[in-house]
Each structure stands twice: as structure tokens, then as C-alpha cells.
Design a protein around this motif. Structure first.
Motif, short mmCIF file in Angstrom:
data_model
loop_
_atom_site.label_atom_id
_atom_site.label_comp_id
_atom_site.label_asym_id
_atom_site.label_seq_id
_atom_site.Cartn_x
_atom_site.Cartn_y
_atom_site.Cartn_z
N SER A 74 0.83 -1.21 0.00
CA SER A 74 0.00 0.00 0.00
C SER A 74 0.86 1.26 0.00
O SER A 74 0.51 2.25 -0.65
CB SER A 74 -0.97 -0.01 1.17
N ALA A 75 2.00 1.24 0.68
CA ALA A 75 2.90 2.39 0.63
C ALA A 75 3.48 2.56 -0.78
O ALA A 75 3.62 3.68 -1.27
CB ALA A 75 4.02 2.23 1.65
N ALA A 76 3.79 1.45 -1.42
CA ALA A 76 4.28 1.53 -2.81
C ALA A 76 3.21 2.10 -3.73
O ALA A 76 3.51 2.86 -4.66
CB ALA A 76 4.71 0.15 -3.28
N VAL A 78 0.98 4.33 -2.96
CA VAL A 78 0.96 5.78 -2.76
C VAL A 78 2.12 6.43 -3.51
O VAL A 78 1.96 7.48 -4.15
CB VAL A 78 1.02 6.12 -1.26
N VAL A 79 3.29 5.81 -3.48
CA VAL A 79 4.45 6.36 -4.19
C VAL A 79 4.21 6.35 -5.70
O VAL A 79 4.51 7.33 -6.39
CB VAL A 79 5.73 5.56 -3.82
N ILE A 80 3.66 5.27 -6.21
CA ILE A 80 3.37 5.19 -7.65
C ILE A 80 2.37 6.27 -8.06
O ILE A 80 2.53 6.94 -9.08
CB ILE A 80 2.88 3.78 -8.03
N ALA A 81 1.33 6.45 -7.26
CA ALA A 81 0.33 7.48 -7.56
C ALA A 81 0.96 8.87 -7.54
O ALA A 81 0.65 9.72 -8.39
CB ALA A 81 -0.82 7.41 -6.56
N ALA A 82 1.86 9.09 -6.60
CA ALA A 82 2.55 10.40 -6.53
C ALA A 82 3.44 10.61 -7.75
O ALA A 82 3.48 11.72 -8.30
CB ALA A 82 3.36 10.48 -5.25
N ILE A 83 4.13 9.58 -8.17
CA ILE A 83 5.01 9.71 -9.35
C ILE A 83 4.18 10.03 -10.59
O ILE A 83 4.55 10.89 -11.39
CB ILE A 83 5.85 8.42 -9.54
N VAL A 84 3.07 9.33 -10.76
CA VAL A 84 2.21 9.57 -11.93
C VAL A 84 1.67 11.00 -11.88
O VAL A 84 1.59 11.68 -12.90
CB VAL A 84 1.07 8.53 -11.99
N GLN A 85 1.31 11.47 -10.68
CA GLN A 85 0.77 12.82 -10.54
C GLN A 85 1.85 13.87 -10.83
O GLN A 85 1.61 14.82 -11.57
CB GLN A 85 0.22 13.02 -9.12
N VAL A 86 3.03 13.71 -10.25
CA VAL A 86 4.10 14.69 -10.43
C VAL A 86 4.57 14.72 -11.89
O VAL A 86 4.87 15.78 -12.43
CB VAL A 86 5.28 14.38 -9.48
N ALA A 87 4.61 13.57 -12.53
CA ALA A 87 5.05 13.50 -13.92
C ALA A 87 3.96 13.96 -14.89
O ALA A 87 4.23 14.08 -16.08
CB ALA A 87 5.47 12.08 -14.27
N ARG A 88 2.79 14.21 -14.36
CA ARG A 88 1.64 14.61 -15.19
C ARG A 88 1.42 13.61 -16.33
O ARG A 88 1.19 13.99 -17.48
CB ARG A 88 1.81 16.01 -15.73
N ALA A 89 1.51 12.36 -15.98
CA ALA A 89 1.38 11.29 -16.97
C ALA A 89 -0.10 10.96 -17.15
O ALA A 89 -0.68 10.19 -16.39
CB ALA A 89 2.15 10.05 -16.50
N ASN A 90 -0.71 11.57 -18.14
CA ASN A 90 -2.12 11.32 -18.39
C ASN A 90 -2.39 9.88 -18.81
O ASN A 90 -3.48 9.36 -18.58
CB ASN A 90 -2.65 12.28 -19.45
N TRP A 91 -1.42 9.23 -19.41
CA TRP A 91 -1.59 7.84 -19.80
C TRP A 91 -1.69 6.94 -18.57
O TRP A 91 -2.15 5.81 -18.65
CB TRP A 91 -0.43 7.38 -20.67
N TYR A 98 -5.59 2.47 -9.46
CA TYR A 98 -5.27 1.27 -8.69
C TYR A 98 -4.28 1.59 -7.57
O TYR A 98 -4.42 1.09 -6.46
CB TYR A 98 -4.70 0.18 -9.60
N ALA A 99 -3.30 2.42 -7.85
CA ALA A 99 -2.31 2.76 -6.85
C ALA A 99 -2.95 3.51 -5.68
O ALA A 99 -2.62 3.26 -4.51
CB ALA A 99 -1.19 3.60 -7.48
N GLU A 100 -3.86 4.42 -5.98
CA GLU A 100 -4.54 5.14 -4.90
C GLU A 100 -5.42 4.21 -4.08
O GLU A 100 -5.53 4.37 -2.86
CB GLU A 100 -5.37 6.28 -5.48
N SER A 101 -6.04 3.26 -4.74
CA SER A 101 -6.89 2.33 -3.99
C SER A 101 -6.05 1.42 -3.09
O SER A 101 -6.52 1.02 -2.02
CB SER A 101 -7.75 1.51 -4.94
N MET A 102 -4.83 1.10 -3.50
CA MET A 102 -3.96 0.30 -2.64
C MET A 102 -3.59 1.08 -1.37
O MET A 102 -3.42 0.51 -0.30
CB MET A 102 -2.69 -0.11 -3.38
N GLY A 103 -3.48 2.39 -1.50
CA GLY A 103 -3.15 3.22 -0.35
C GLY A 103 -4.23 3.29 0.70
O GLY A 103 -3.99 3.72 1.83
N VAL A 109 -3.55 0.60 9.26
CA VAL A 109 -2.26 0.27 9.86
C VAL A 109 -2.23 0.53 11.37
O VAL A 109 -1.75 -0.32 12.13
CB VAL A 109 -1.11 0.99 9.12
N PRO A 110 -2.73 1.67 11.89
CA PRO A 110 -2.70 1.85 13.36
C PRO A 110 -3.49 0.78 14.10
O PRO A 110 -3.07 0.33 15.18
CB PRO A 110 -3.34 3.23 13.56
N LEU A 111 -4.60 0.35 13.54
CA LEU A 111 -5.39 -0.72 14.17
C LEU A 111 -4.58 -2.01 14.24
O LEU A 111 -4.51 -2.67 15.28
CB LEU A 111 -6.69 -0.94 13.40
#
Length: 142
Positions: A74-76, A78-91, A98-103, A109-111
Motif C-alpha cells: 500500500s505504501a508503494a 501511494v508512491v506510484i500514484a505520486a510519481i504519476v501525478q508529479v510526472a503529469r502522466a495522463n496515460w 489502482y495505486a490510490e486504492s492500494m493506499g 495500519v494503526p489498528l
């Protein structure tokens, strides 16, 4: 040479929307989750009361490994979603979804950390030594 703008495929991808998951697949996934939690409850809590003391350690180790694996996935995500967002990769919109849903697992996690706190004596044999007054004196700072 004519260049196509990103709007051509963004509109196509956006028009499709999210995929539908079949009721049968949902049922299989829920059944597997119930089986996994049931096995954990059986090995960590029920079997030790019936004379199988080593089963508790096996159950808690399985819980710990699953916790590490799914937290890392799930942490990965979030990182993938951030990379796609920062790169402005519309594809990458479907990948980002899917990456956001994994997050979404990160909210649990606290539970699960609180649950691991309960099982700590079964996972870490040395943890009971920390309750010893002589050991506490050793770790005190002056």
C-alpha cells in the motif's frame, strides 16, 4: 507529422470509467478474507488454549508477515500514484486509480499495530525481559 494531443486518449479512458467487479469474484475475495482471519484466530487464540502452545507463535508470525507485506504494497501504491501525478502522466490514469486504492489500506495500519502490540510476547521472546526490575535499572538514564 501530426501530433495528437493528450485529450484524444484521456477522453476515451475517462469515458470507460471504473471496471465492474463481478459478484462471484467479490464473494470469493470475502470468503478468502474470512478464511484468513479465521485461521489467525484459530492459531493465535484457540489452539494454544487446547494444548498447542507453539500454534500461537505461528499465528502471530503469519499476521506479522502479512502486515509487513500489505503495508509495503500500500505504501508503494501511494508512491506510484505520486510519481504519476508529479510526472503529469495522463496515460497513467488507470494505474494511478489502482495505486490510490492500494493506499486505502494505510488507514488500517494503526489498528493492526495495536493488534501486534497484543501479540508482541509471542513474537519477541526478549520482550518479557524488559519487565524485569533489574533490566529496567540497566536502561535508566541518570
Amino acid at each position: 507529422m501530426k501530433h495528437h494531443h493528450h485529450n484524444d486518449y484521456v477522453d476515451v479512458v475517462s469515458a470507460k470509467g471504473p471496471a465492474k467487479v463481478s459478484t462471484k469474484f467479490k464473494g470469493i475475495c470475502i470468503g478468502m478474507m474470512i478464511l484468513g482471519f479465521g485461521t489467525f484466530i484459530l492459531t493465535a487464540f484457540i489452539l494454544p488454549g487446547m494444548g498447542h502452545e507453539k500454534a500461537a507463535r505461528v499465528g502471530w508470525i503469519a499476521f506479522l508477515h502479512n502486515f509487513y507485506f500489505f503495508t509495503g504494497v500500500s505504501a508503494a501504491g501511494v508512491v506510484i500514484a505520486a510519481i504519476v501525478q508529479v510526472a503529469r502522466a495522463n496515460w497513467g490514469r488507470p494505474i494511478k486509480r489502482y495505486a490510490e486504492s492500494m493506499g486505502a489500506f494505510l488507514y488500517l495500519v494503526p489498528l493492526f499495530l495495536a493488534v501486534l502490540y497484543v501479540g508482541a510476547p509471542h513474537l519477541y521472546e526478549w520482550i518479557e525481559v524488559l519487565n524485569d526490575p533489574e533490566t529496567a535499572k540497566f536502561f535508566q538514564t541518570r
